[in-house]
Write a protein that holds these residues in place. Structure first.
Motif, mmCIF file in Angstrom:
data_model
loop_
_atom_site.group_PDB
_atom_site.id
_atom_site.type_symbol
_atom_site.label_atom_id
_atom_site.label_comp_id
_atom_site.label_asym_id
_atom_site.label_seq_id
_atom_site.Cartn_x
_atom_site.Cartn_y
_atom_site.Cartn_z
ATOM 1 N N ILE A 109 37.863 41.193 49.915
ATOM 2 C CA ILE A 109 38.118 40.439 48.685
ATOM 3 C C ILE A 109 39.412 39.632 48.770
ATOM 4 O O ILE A 109 39.438 38.441 48.425
ATOM 5 C CB ILE A 109 38.117 41.379 47.467
ATOM 6 N N THR A 110 40.500 40.245 49.232
ATOM 7 C CA THR A 110 41.788 39.546 49.204
ATOM 8 C C THR A 110 41.812 38.319 50.110
ATOM 9 O O THR A 110 42.538 37.366 49.841
ATOM 10 C CB THR A 110 42.932 40.494 49.605
ATOM 11 N N THR A 111 41.022 38.331 51.160
ATOM 12 C CA THR A 111 41.030 37.196 52.083
ATOM 13 C C THR A 111 39.945 36.162 51.778
ATOM 14 O O THR A 111 40.176 34.953 51.901
ATOM 15 C CB THR A 111 40.858 37.678 53.544
ATOM 16 N N ILE A 112 38.759 36.622 51.371
ATOM 17 C CA ILE A 112 37.641 35.689 51.196
ATOM 18 C C ILE A 112 37.548 35.141 49.768
ATOM 19 O O ILE A 112 37.186 33.973 49.576
ATOM 20 C CB ILE A 112 36.318 36.368 51.607
ATOM 21 N N ALA A 113 37.869 35.955 48.758
ATOM 22 C CA ALA A 113 37.729 35.500 47.368
ATOM 23 C C ALA A 113 38.495 34.208 47.090
ATOM 24 O O ALA A 113 37.937 33.283 46.478
ATOM 25 C CB ALA A 113 38.154 36.597 46.396
ATOM 26 N N PRO A 114 39.758 34.064 47.537
ATOM 27 C CA PRO A 114 40.463 32.798 47.269
ATOM 28 C C PRO A 114 39.771 31.596 47.903
ATOM 29 O O PRO A 114 39.797 30.490 47.347
ATOM 30 C CB PRO A 114 41.849 33.025 47.893
ATOM 31 N N LEU A 115 39.124 31.791 49.064
ATOM 32 C CA LEU A 115 38.428 30.685 49.723
ATOM 33 C C LEU A 115 37.208 30.248 48.905
ATOM 34 O O LEU A 115 36.968 29.050 48.715
ATOM 35 C CB LEU A 115 37.993 31.101 51.129
ATOM 36 N N ILE A 116 36.445 31.227 48.417
ATOM 37 C CA ILE A 116 35.268 30.884 47.611
ATOM 38 C C ILE A 116 35.697 30.252 46.290
ATOM 39 O O ILE A 116 35.066 29.301 45.802
ATOM 40 C CB ILE A 116 34.395 32.124 47.354
ATOM 41 N N GLN A 117 36.786 30.748 45.698
ATOM 42 C CA GLN A 117 37.264 30.171 44.446
ATOM 43 C C GLN A 117 37.711 28.724 44.639
ATOM 44 O O GLN A 117 37.467 27.876 43.779
ATOM 45 C CB GLN A 117 38.404 31.028 43.884
ATOM 46 N N ARG A 118 38.352 28.438 45.755
ATOM 47 C CA ARG A 118 38.730 27.051 46.044
ATOM 48 C C ARG A 118 37.477 26.188 46.211
ATOM 49 O O ARG A 118 37.424 25.049 45.722
ATOM 50 C CB ARG A 118 39.594 26.985 47.308
ATOM 51 N N GLU A 119 36.465 26.724 46.882
ATOM 52 C CA GLU A 119 35.216 25.978 47.034
ATOM 53 C C GLU A 119 34.610 25.673 45.666
ATOM 54 O O GLU A 119 34.150 24.547 45.405
ATOM 55 C CB GLU A 119 34.218 26.772 47.877
ATOM 56 N N ILE A 120 34.630 26.659 44.776
ATOM 57 C CA ILE A 120 34.082 26.466 43.432
ATOM 58 C C ILE A 120 34.838 25.352 42.707
ATOM 59 O O ILE A 120 34.240 24.473 42.066
ATOM 60 C CB ILE A 120 34.131 27.791 42.639
ATOM 61 N N MET A 121 36.169 25.354 42.812
ATOM 62 C CA MET A 121 36.959 24.333 42.136
ATOM 63 C C MET A 121 36.726 22.946 42.737
ATOM 64 O O MET A 121 36.697 21.942 42.018
ATOM 65 C CB MET A 121 38.446 24.722 42.150
ATOM 66 N N VAL A 122 36.553 22.879 44.056
ATOM 67 C CA VAL A 122 36.226 21.605 44.696
ATOM 68 C C VAL A 122 34.899 21.075 44.159
ATOM 69 O O VAL A 122 34.759 19.886 43.833
ATOM 70 C CB VAL A 122 36.159 21.764 46.231
#
Length: 302
Positions: free
Chosen positions: A152-165
């Motif tokens: 979660i700590t490593t992958i969640a921020p990446l998916i959240q950035r993808e969502i915002m993009v």
């Protein structure tokens, strides 16, 4: 990836009625097996998804009904009235809310090659749009990640950035970009609303607040009402009353103490405003809320 997959993933975690704050701090899940009463609440900068069932949100005179296949974006802190309109034991309401980070949105907006905003683009603080397949896929992967705690700590921020993009480049994009574009009226009003949220108990002249965000008083009031459907004074009053309700529910404060805590000089005026907003005097409303909470779980769901 169909919306039913997202509903299935939410249902695996939210197995009983209630609100679920997940191990991804920005992500909340919701389940209701019955329709709910209209509930006053605050929606912040975030994306709401109904994966199963249906919901209605009211902001001022604007009524928004949405269900599976749609996404609801709010760009500032908004006092709304929300309730689940379709849910039963066989097909409960299943939903999620993802809080967005304004600073990350601003950074991404500057990095992306986005077309200029149309001049005729009307500002909006709440928008409803079809849920596009790539965004649905990213949201589903975020919920599925809850089954892999060590990642979660490593992958969640990446998916959240993808969502915002995907939000910035999709149908909701213009409204998000209005929010983060420094100097735009939407950005200035959002700054004023953020200040009011932090200082709602203070007495403040709205002309001073207009000056704080570098707008004339008349322009400030006009843009504020256009965006939120209410005046700055009405917005501050709703923030005070929402906080008062939470204080009485969670800290068992009496109405007089609560009135002073949230900035009211007159307990009787507080009671009148409270009754007007929530439909009952403070003591009666709190008893009703406690009964609803004890009997069927919390009512609000995003």
């Amino acid at each position: 990836m169909p919306i039913e997959t997202l509903a299935h993933e939410i249902g695996k975690i939210a197995q009983n009625d209630g609100n679920y704050q997940t191990s991804i701090p920005q992500l909340s899940l919701y389940r209701r097996s019955v329709k709910t009463e209209p509930m006053h609440c605050i929606y912040g900068l975030g994306l709401g998804i109904t994966a199963q069932g249906a919901k209605q949100v009211t902001l001022g005179e604007q009524v928004i009904a949405y269900g599976p296949g749609q996404s609801l974006l709010t760009t500032v802190d908004l006092p709304v009235v929300a309730h689940v309109t379709r849910a039963n034991l066989a097909e409960p309401f299943l939903g999620m809310m993802l809080t967005l980070d304004a600073s990350v949105l601003m950074q991404l907006a500057t990095e992306m090659d986005l077309p200029p905003l149309p001049r005729e683009q009307a500002p909006r603080v709440i928008s409803l749009s079809p849920l596009e397949a790539p965004l649905l896929d990213a949201l589903t992967r975020l919920v599925q990640l809850l089954n892999e705690p060590r990642h979660i700590t490593t992958i969640a921020p990446l998916i959240q950035r993808e969502i915002m993009v995907r939000l910035l480049s999709g149908p909701h994009g213009p409204y998000l970009r209005q929010l983060v574009a420094a100097g735009s009226p939407s950005h200035q009003i959002a700054q004023a609303m953020a200040w009011l949220k932090q200082n709602f108990s203070r007495d403040v002249l709205m002309d001073q607040l207009a000056a704080r965000v570098h707008m004339s008083p008349s322009t400030f009031r006009q843009h504020f009402r256009t965006l939120t459907g209410m005046s700055p004074v009405q917005y501050q009053r709703q923030l005070r009353l929402q906080e008062a309700r939470q204080l009485m529910l969670n800290q068992a404060l009496d109405a007089s103490s609560t009135a002073a805590r949230v900035g009211y000089e007159s307990a009787s005026q507080f009671s009148r405003d409270y009754s007007r907003l929530f439909g009952a005097p403070p003591q009666r409303d709190i008893k009703r809320m406690q009964h609803l909470s004890d009997g069927r779980g919390m009512q609000s769901a995003s």
